[in-house]
Scaffold this motif. Structure first.
Motif, mmCIF file in Angstrom:
data_model
loop_
_atom_site.group_PDB
_atom_site.id
_atom_site.type_symbol
_atom_site.label_atom_id
_atom_site.label_comp_id
_atom_site.label_asym_id
_atom_site.label_seq_id
_atom_site.Cartn_x
_atom_site.Cartn_y
_atom_site.Cartn_z
ATOM 1 N N ARG A 1 -38.694 83.532 -27.251
ATOM 2 C CA ARG A 1 -38.607 82.065 -27.274
ATOM 3 C C ARG A 1 -38.732 81.557 -28.705
ATOM 4 N NH1 ARG A 1 -42.465 81.352 -23.852
ATOM 5 N NH2 ARG A 1 -41.109 81.812 -22.085
ATOM 6 N N ARG B 1 -31.662 81.770 -20.034
ATOM 7 C CA ARG B 1 -30.858 80.676 -19.501
ATOM 8 C C ARG B 1 -30.528 79.701 -20.625
ATOM 9 N NH1 ARG B 1 -31.533 80.657 -13.897
ATOM 10 N NH2 ARG B 1 -33.343 81.806 -13.182
ATOM 11 N N GLU C 1 -39.415 86.425 -15.045
ATOM 12 C CA GLU C 1 -39.077 86.363 -13.623
ATOM 13 C C GLU C 1 -39.029 87.780 -13.078
ATOM 14 O OE1 GLU C 1 -35.678 83.886 -12.676
ATOM 15 O OE2 GLU C 1 -35.966 82.724 -14.509
ATOM 16 N N VAL D 1 -37.227 89.461 -18.165
ATOM 17 C CA VAL D 1 -36.938 88.219 -18.877
ATOM 18 C C VAL D 1 -35.520 87.775 -18.535
ATOM 19 C CG1 VAL D 1 -36.736 87.133 -21.145
ATOM 20 C CG2 VAL D 1 -38.517 88.841 -20.742
ATOM 21 N N ALA E 1 -41.522 87.691 -23.957
ATOM 22 C CA ALA E 1 -40.772 86.455 -23.686
ATOM 23 C C ALA E 1 -41.148 85.366 -24.683
ATOM 24 C CB ALA E 1 -41.014 85.977 -22.255
ATOM 25 N N THR E 2 -42.417 85.281 -25.016
ATOM 26 C CA THR E 2 -42.873 84.286 -25.995
ATOM 27 C C THR E 2 -42.259 84.566 -27.368
ATOM 28 O OG1 THR E 2 -44.935 83.916 -24.795
ATOM 29 C CG2 THR E 2 -44.913 83.292 -27.123
ATOM 30 N N ALA F 1 -33.250 79.635 -23.274
ATOM 31 C CA ALA F 1 -34.665 79.606 -22.889
ATOM 32 C C ALA F 1 -35.020 80.853 -22.086
ATOM 33 C CB ALA F 1 -34.958 78.356 -22.070
ATOM 34 N N SER G 1 -37.377 83.161 -19.757
ATOM 35 C CA SER G 1 -38.476 82.978 -18.809
ATOM 36 C C SER G 1 -38.781 84.313 -18.150
ATOM 37 C CB SER G 1 -38.119 81.930 -17.761
ATOM 38 O OG SER G 1 -36.995 82.334 -17.009
ATOM 39 N N HIS H 1 -44.933 89.048 -20.935
ATOM 40 C CA HIS H 1 -45.128 87.638 -21.278
ATOM 41 C C HIS H 1 -45.134 87.444 -22.797
ATOM 42 C CE1 HIS H 1 -45.682 85.568 -17.438
ATOM 43 N NE2 HIS H 1 -46.116 86.749 -17.001
#
Length: 122
Positions: free
Chosen positions: A18, A84, A73, A81, A14-15, A69, A71, A11
């Motif tokens: 982002r 998209r 998953e 990650v 991913a952040t 983006a 996310s 997480h």
């Protein structure tokens, strides 16, 4: 097998993606991290493994462009990650191997044929 702490690392990864910050991404990578990518000869991808935190962070920063983006998953049954476009099209899937607080391996799937499964979920 992923442990509870590994999920938190994914997480945070991913952040950082982002945010598009090479420094933030690099801080989550082991010094000897390896990234392997597969473009299937159809899209641009590194032809040899990328090694080292600075080089892998640079590679990932180039992959996560504005308009992409990330996310978290399930990827092969574990948290990964998915990148998209803003309209939801899958451009890459990243599978991560985590050891302690760091990512030690990144597998990047860019091959459109291999992303077909992900595209059918859009």
């Amino acid at each position: 097998m992923f442990k509870r702490g590994d999920h938190a690392v994914v997480h945070r990864f991913a952040t950082a993606c982002r945010a598009g910050s090479a420094g933030a991404i690099r801080s989550l990578l082991a010094a000897d991290v390896v990234a392997v990518s597969d473009g299937g000869g159809r899209v641009a991808a590194a032809t040899v493994p990328v090694r080292g935190a600075a080089q892998v962070a640079r590679c990932l920063t180039e992959l996560v462009r504005p308009g992409t983006a990330p996310s978290v998953e399930a990827v092969n049954g574990e948290p990964g990650v998915v990148l998209r476009t803003l309209d939801g099209a899958v451009v890459a899937v990243l599978s991560l191997k985590v050891a302690g607080p760091k990512v030690v391996t990144v597998w990047i799937v860019l091959n459109p044929d291999k992303l077909r499964h992900w595209r059918s979920r859009e």
